[in-house]
Design a protein around this motif. Structure first.
Motif, short mmCIF file in Angstrom:
data_model
loop_
_atom_site.label_atom_id
_atom_site.label_comp_id
_atom_site.label_asym_id
_atom_site.label_seq_id
_atom_site.Cartn_x
_atom_site.Cartn_y
_atom_site.Cartn_z
N GLU A 315 0.82 -1.22 0.00
CA GLU A 315 0.00 0.00 0.00
C GLU A 315 0.85 1.26 0.00
O GLU A 315 0.43 2.30 -0.49
N SER A 316 2.04 1.17 0.59
CA SER A 316 2.87 2.37 0.69
C SER A 316 3.88 2.45 -0.46
O SER A 316 4.77 3.29 -0.42
N ALA A 317 3.76 1.55 -1.44
CA ALA A 317 4.74 1.48 -2.53
C ALA A 317 6.15 1.35 -1.98
O ALA A 317 7.10 1.95 -2.46
N GLY A 318 6.27 0.58 -0.90
CA GLY A 318 7.54 0.41 -0.22
C GLY A 318 8.34 -0.74 -0.80
O GLY A 318 8.15 -1.13 -1.96
N ALA A 319 9.21 -1.29 0.04
CA ALA A 319 10.08 -2.37 -0.41
C ALA A 319 10.54 -3.14 0.81
O ALA A 319 10.43 -2.67 1.95
N THR A 320 11.04 -4.34 0.57
CA THR A 320 11.70 -5.09 1.65
C THR A 320 13.06 -5.55 1.14
O THR A 320 13.27 -5.67 -0.07
N LEU A 321 13.96 -5.79 2.06
CA LEU A 321 15.24 -6.38 1.72
C LEU A 321 15.80 -7.10 2.92
O LEU A 321 15.25 -6.98 4.03
N THR A 322 16.84 -7.87 2.71
CA THR A 322 17.46 -8.60 3.81
C THR A 322 18.93 -8.21 3.91
O THR A 322 19.55 -7.79 2.93
N VAL A 323 19.47 -8.39 5.12
CA VAL A 323 20.88 -8.08 5.36
C VAL A 323 21.49 -9.19 6.21
O VAL A 323 20.77 -9.92 6.90
N THR A 324 22.81 -9.30 6.16
CA THR A 324 23.48 -10.35 6.94
C THR A 324 23.75 -9.85 8.36
O THR A 324 23.71 -8.64 8.63
N ASP A 325 24.08 -10.77 9.23
CA ASP A 325 24.42 -10.39 10.61
C ASP A 325 25.64 -9.47 10.64
O ASP A 325 25.70 -8.54 11.44
#
Ligand SMILES: [Zn+2]
Length: 404
Positions: A315-325
């Motif tokens: 809905e917010s035209a956002g995004a997701t991503l992942t990162v390492t420890d």
């Protein structure tokens, strides 16, 4: 207080505030522990009333609040600083970057906001015992709020929760039950407890007012930016309730005609605890098989608010991503060294994600107003950064021994 009704985020049915307690009665029976919640309720306010009554000169935040102020616990929660992060911003190609330092809540995390409102609701209902499962922060938060209001907190935590968080809960006077298992096991056990033995369950997203409590971070960001919404908010994501809560805050402001568009929500997960990220990418949900990460607060096999978090991102035209420890711990150090803000690994996960975003094709506009939400205090888990720094050895107490 503005009046509100609950609306099911799945089927859209609406209910009076005292007709329901946790999940939608129509959709909730399909839920069983071990899957993301279905039938999560959202509070829908009288937005015309808010629009008419809200005055920027003298903001009355109770207009957005689902529990009357007379029931609020005495502990002061929220109103955390929004710090301009100029040095960090220039390194990231962002002219306007802020950090919302929610580690400065009384128990040291944003979770105080949710615990505060659920404890207020319990007082309104005349319920003395509040039960929660937590990776640590929500439990510390509940214990702190209950200590201030004289309510009882019963807490199920994975036995692996960081010691500082366990110490907090016990000192605040909560009944703490460490569980030989994961957060997901503790979650299930707490639901069984309140089903069969009573008390009000504060589990995140299961009780709809956890989302309402967390939305106050968004309201504050809006006010602290001079009653303007930022362009993007970067949030670490475990079970997806902080993301959902921040989104709800901006949605409320938009429905009340106080902002025009929603900020983009950038959700950042630890690489091993990535169920929501994959759900957003593919539209298909599956658990994170082995969510082992130094960012304990966002280590979740089955995120309770997976559906709500995905909706918030879309809905917010956002995004997701992942990162390492490693990226998380490096971001934690960079945030501390550039801003003076020491946040726990989960809080630094947001910065690690922003750094990754800015290094790739999806980078944000240099003029964008961007807020990093630092969700918890670094002192809650000093073991995590100790794995990559060394404390200098002691010297004899004479000047000659001090390195030049
Ligand atoms: Zn429903």
């Amino acid at each position: 207080m503005a009046s509100f009704r609950y609306r099911c985020t799945d089927c859209g049915r609406t209910y009076g505030r005292d007709e329901v307690r946790y999940l939608c009665p129509a959709c909730g029976p399909a839920y069983h522990p071990g899957m993301p919640l279905v039938g999560v309720l959202e509070a829908v306010f009288d937005y015309d009333g808010i629009r008419a009554a809200f005055d920027r000169e003298r903001p009355d935040w109770s207009l957005f609040c689902a529990v009357e102020p007379e029931f609020h616990p005495p502990l002061l929660v929220g109103s955390t600083p929004l710090a301009r992060a100029g040095r960090l911003g220039s390194e990231l190609g962002l002219d306007r970057l802020w950090v919302k330092n929610d580690g400065l809540n009384p128990s040291g995390s944003l979770k105080d906001r949710a615990s505060f409102l659920v404890a207020a609701e319990a007082r309104r209902l005349g319920i003395d015992l509040i039960v929660a499962a937590s990776t640590g922060n929500a439990a510390s938060a509940l214990a702190a709020v209950c200590a201030s209001s004289g309510q009882q907190a019963l807490i199920f935590v994975p036995q692996t929760a960081p010691k500082a968080k366990l110490v907090q809960m016990v000192l605040y006077g909560a009944r703490v039950v460490p569980v030989k298992g994961t957060y997901d096991d503790a979650f299930r056990l707490s639901l069984e407890y309140t089903d069969q033995r009573g008390g009000l369950n504060r589990n995140t997203a299961y009780h709809p007012l956890t989302i309402e409590g967390k939305k106050t971070a968004a309201l504050e960001i809006w006010a602290q930016l001079g009653f303007q919404a930022p362009d993007a908010v970067v949030v670490s994501v475990g079970d997806g309730v902080i993301l959902g809560g921040v989104h709800k805050g901006f949605v409320d402001l938009q429905r009340a005609g106080l902002i025009e568009r929603l900020p983009r929500l950038i959700g950042v997960q630890a690489e091993s605890s990535d169920a929501i990220h994959r759900y957003v990418q593919t539209g298909l949900y599956s658990d994170a098989a082995n969510p082992v990460t130094r960012a304990d607060s966002i280590s979740v096999t089955c995120p309770s608010n997976a559906h709500g978090a995905r909706r918030a991102v879309l809905e917010s035209a956002g995004a997701t991503l992942t990162v390492t420890d490693l990226e998380i711990l490096e971001a934690q150090a960079r945030l501390a060294a550039r801003t003076g803000i020491f946040t726990e690994p989960a809080g630094a996960t947001a910065l690690a994600g922003l750094e990754k975003l800015q290094a790739g094709p999806g980078r944000l506009d240099p003029q964008a107003r961007v807020v990093i939400l630092a969700t918890g205090h670094g002192l809650k888990d000093v073991e995590a950064p100790l794995s990559r720094i060394s404390i200098p050895p002691a010297i004899e107490p004479v000047l000659e021994a001090v390195p030049r």
